[in-house]
Design a protein around this motif. Structure first.
Motif, PDB file in Angstrom:
ATOM      1  N   LYS A  64       9.392  -0.835  11.054  1.00 53.08           N
ATOM      2  CA  LYS A  64       8.708  -0.948  12.336  1.00 53.08           C
ATOM      3  C   LYS A  64       9.685  -0.979  13.499  1.00 53.08           C
ATOM      4  N   LEU A 113       2.344   2.290   3.584  1.00 48.86           N
ATOM      5  CA  LEU A 113       1.413   2.587   4.672  1.00 48.86           C
ATOM      6  C   LEU A 113       1.138   1.351   5.524  1.00 48.86           C
ATOM      7  N   TRP A 114       0.856   0.231   4.869  1.00 48.09           N
ATOM      8  CA  TRP A 114       0.516  -0.980   5.614  1.00 48.09           C
ATOM      9  C   TRP A 114       1.730  -1.846   5.911  1.00 48.09           C
ATOM     10  N   ARG A 122       0.829  -1.212   0.000  1.00 50.99           N
ATOM     11  CA  ARG A 122       0.000   0.000   0.000  1.00 50.99           C
ATOM     12  C   ARG A 122       0.868   1.269   0.000  1.00 50.99           C
ATOM     13  N   ARG A 170       3.321  10.182  10.501  1.00 48.83           N
ATOM     14  CA  ARG A 170       2.872   8.866  10.941  1.00 48.83           C
ATOM     15  C   ARG A 170       1.498   8.971  11.567  1.00 48.83           C
ATOM     16  N   ASN A 171       0.992   7.834  11.992  1.00 47.59           N
ATOM     17  CA  ASN A 171      -0.317   7.844  12.635  1.00 47.59           C
ATOM     18  C   ASN A 171      -0.227   8.531  13.997  1.00 47.59           C
ATOM     19  N   GLU A 195       2.304   8.078   6.268  1.00 47.89           N
ATOM     20  CA  GLU A 195       1.374   8.635   5.278  1.00 47.89           C
ATOM     21  C   GLU A 195       2.102   9.434   4.195  1.00 47.89           C
ATOM     22  N   LEU A 255       5.241   3.623  12.063  1.00 46.39           N
ATOM     23  CA  LEU A 255       3.930   2.986  11.962  1.00 46.39           C
ATOM     24  C   LEU A 255       3.052   3.780  11.018  1.00 46.39           C
ATOM     25  N   SER A 256       2.536   3.114   9.999  1.00 43.56           N
ATOM     26  CA  SER A 256       1.593   3.713   9.048  1.00 43.56           C
ATOM     27  C   SER A 256       2.072   5.056   8.511  1.00 43.56           C
ATOM     28  N   ARG A 286       1.999   4.987  -0.367  1.00 43.15           N
ATOM     29  CA  ARG A 286       1.248   6.234  -0.223  1.00 43.15           C
ATOM     30  C   ARG A 286       2.125   7.411  -0.670  1.00 43.15           C
ATOM     31  N   ASN A 300       4.472  -0.446   7.085  1.00 46.01           N
ATOM     32  CA  ASN A 300       5.160   0.311   8.143  1.00 46.01           C
ATOM     33  C   ASN A 300       6.639   0.529   7.816  1.00 46.01           C
TER      34      ASN A 300
END
Length: 657
Positions: free
Chosen positions: A621, A600-601, A583, A644-645, A629, A626-627, A585, A603
């Motif tokens: 990770k 994104l998925w 994924r 990140r998230n 964007e 994490l995630s 981004r 990490n």
């Protein structure tokens, strides 16, 4: 006679010591000795009352100053509002006091020490004379020094900004910051290297790092002065060259017809426009250099004053302030090499049959070459970021930013580094753009009519960003000089990724938007009015896009976990994928053309070459990524950000392994 000479010499030494600090104790606004000296983030100091008056005048010109900020009266660096001030008086009182200036003022207010008084005469008292065995009185030479007056030594009390009633008496080596006992309890419980401030500052004036800092300061100041001198000479040369070109044009005009008069007028207009632009650029560069010069000169004055008058503790505090400013100056001088180039005009006269084929009288070209004055400086300790390939560097975390508002997390989908080093981020959740200064402090927020997605720079003075509304998406143009929205472009469809190249917008769009973007997506080219010029690619889900040139346009394909590289004509050069990339981004490019893409998925953040070759995974990770964007590189340095998230934005710098 000898004692009188000694007295005169001592008075001169004392007078010189006092005069050395006079310049630093004069307010640059009122030109009087400071009254309640307060300093700004750029280290320039003013009277509290003078700053209050200055802020009032700024508020009278622009009512938003209290909520945004003002420019320093000396170097014009932007001073952001603390966000909790109700009046100029409140703002001026909240600024930190300059303890070094107060110490210098206290020393100047002391009475000048009198030299030792030599008494050579015979005083007829038993206390001041001795009697030898024969009963003769022997003369005693008495040396009397003036007694030290109690309470005349200046005292310096450094108070904690967070805990107003606590003294700064500790130093945390882990965070490289002074702190009080309450700070130690609140913020430094797990820190290993905590010393008393006296222990940390012991002998700082004689340390090699301090001497190296002084040498760097002098070398940088010399380099900036040379650049300023060269820019001024370049402006004078261009003025003379412009005059010469205009004389040449006038000579051509004398022997031709009325038709030629019109062409002369057109050419002179072109010359004036070109000259105006070059002069504006040069004067802008000169102004920026002058600001740098003022900052560095002020730092040198502060440093010299510290060496002469400050205690070790105070010098230690000031050195920590100066380091970040010097690093900024070094980075600027190292990175912005193009600003040190000279500019000259080259004029070509048209040769041919004027009556038959004359369409113009000539053209003026701008030649840019390295300045001799700056090339000659070989020993200036400027750190170069171009000597080490970014392929051989690893990311080092510099700063963590948070855009969280209350309990609401934010999502940053795009961001760019501005030419002056500031960072502009698109807060998708809270419908705003967030501007951070070069020290990564929030400078201002700009509310926008929707949820911004991606940002792109337009010719250094403007930025564009997308707002993917349902019925009609927007491309908004932001003026970076006044941070005002000045243009709105509407598009009947959802716009996401955005990049600007050669007067066109390259964007990604969804025509049928569904959950997880499972619709039809395209990469298209728009003109500056929002009209579709061509469609470059069609697929299921394409999101972020970056245009480098007509031959290099990169975009992420969410559905196939791929990054494509195509030309402006739609021809695919290559595509990149990796077994761990899931994924994709956001993506960005560094100054060497290497491409970075966020999984994104998965990490992780991947780096691959301009030819599409996988180089490495720079973040994953294990680093706490994490995630991710969005990601954005500063092409003028080795910095980049990753959003990140949970509202976290990490700032990194690529350094040699």
């Amino acid at each position: 006679m000898a004692s009188e000479v000694l007295l005169v010499k001592n008075e001169r030494v004392i007078e010189n010591q006092h005069n050395g600090a006079d310049e630093l104790t004069i307010c640059p606004i009122c030109y009087e000795v400071f009254k309640a000296p307060k300093y700004l983030p750029c280290l320039h100091t003013f009277c509290q009352s003078c700053l209050c008056t200055y802020i009032k005048s700024a508020v009278n010109s622009d009512a938003c100053v209290l909520s945004t900020g003002f420019n320093c009266p000396v170097c014009w660096k932007f001073v952001p509002s603390p966000g909790s001030v109700n009046s100029p008086e409140d703002w001026a009182s909240q600024l930190p006091g300059n303890h070094l200036i107060r110490t210098l003022m206290d020393k100047q207010s002391l009475p000048k020490s009198a030299p030792p008084t030599m008494v050579n005469d015979v005083t007829p008292t038993n206390n001041n004379n001795t009697e030898n065995k024969s009963g003769e009185i022997k003369e005693r030479r008495v040396s009397r020094k003036l007694p030290k007056q109690p309470g005349t030594e200046p005292t310096l009390e450094l108070l904690c900004k967070e805990h107003k009633d606590k003294k700064l008496d500790l130093f945390c080596g882990d965070h490289e910051a002074p702190c009080c006992i309450s700070c130690l309890t609140d913020h430094h419980k797990t820190c290993y290297s905590v010393l008393t401030l006296e222990e940390a500052a012991k002998g700082v004036a004689k340390k090699q790092t301090t001497l190296d800092l002084l040498k760097r300061l002098k070398d940088i100041n010399q380099l900036v002065e040379n650049i300023l001198e060269d820019k001024k000479a370049n402006i004078n040369d261009l003025e003379k060259q412009k005059e010469w070109i205009e004389k040449e044009v006038e000579q051509l005009k004398e022997g031709i017809t009325i038709h030629l008069d019109k062409l002369v007028s057109n050419l002179r207009d072109d010359i004036s426009l070109l000259h105006k632009k070059q002069m504006e650029d040069l004067k802008s560069q000169l102004e920026r250099c002058e600001k740098r010069h003022r900052v560095v000169t002020n730092c040198q004055k502060v440093f010299d004053a510290c060496l002469k008058h400050a205690s070790d503790v105070h010098m230690f505090i000031e050195i920590n302030k100066l380091k970040s400013i010097l690093n900024e100056q070094e980075d600027y001088l190292s990175i912005n090499q193009s600003e040190f180039n000279r500019i000259d005009y080259e004029f070509e006269i048209f040769q041919g049959n004027l009556k038959d084929c004359l369409q113009s009288l000539g053209s003026v070209k701008v030649n840019t070459a390295p300045s001799v004055r700056t090339v000659e400086i070989k020993n200036a300790p400027i750190r170069s970021t171009t000597s080490v390939s970014l392929k051989n560097c690893i990311p080092h975390e510099m700063k963590t930013l948070s855009l969280k508002i209350g309990k609401n997390n934010t999502i940053v989908r795009g961001g760019i580094f501005l030419p002056d080093g500031r960072l502009l981020l698109a807060d998708h959740t809270n419908s705003r753009l967030c501007l951070f200064d070069e020290q990564y402090d929030m400078e201002m927020e700009i509310q926008v009519p929707g949820n911004p997605w991606d940002l792109s720079l337009i010719e250094h003075k403007k930025a564009a960003f997308t707002i993917p509304n349902k019925g009609c998406s927007l491309i908004l143009i932001l003026n970076l000089e006044n941070m005002k929205l000045e243009k709105e472009i509407r598009f009947p469809g959802k716009l996401y990724g955005l990049s600007y190249i050669d007067g066109y917008f390259v964007v990604t769009t969804d025509t049928e938007f569904t959950f997880y973007h499972r619709g039809k997506s395209s990469v298209i080219v728009l003109d500056q009015e929002g009209n579709i010029i061509r469609t470059l690619f069609q697929g299921k889900v394409v999101q972020h896009v970056r245009a480098v040139s007509k031959d290099r346009i990169y975009f992420t394909d969410w559905d196939s976990n791929t990054v494509h590289c195509i030309t402006l004509d739609g021809e695919e050069l290559f595509h990149f994928t990796h077994g761990d990339l899931y994924r994709p981004r956001g993506l960005t490019l560094d100054r060497e053309g290497n491409v970075y893409v966020c999984g994104l998925w998965s990490n992780s953040v991947f780096q691959f070459s301009p030819e599409g070759e996988y180089l490495r995974t720079i973040l994953d990770k294990r680093d706490g990524t994490l995630s991710p964007e969005a990601i954005g590189f500063d092409i003028n340095s080795n910095r980049f950000f990753v959003s990140r998230n949970q509202s976290v934005i990490k700032i990194y710098r690529m350094k040699k392994k």
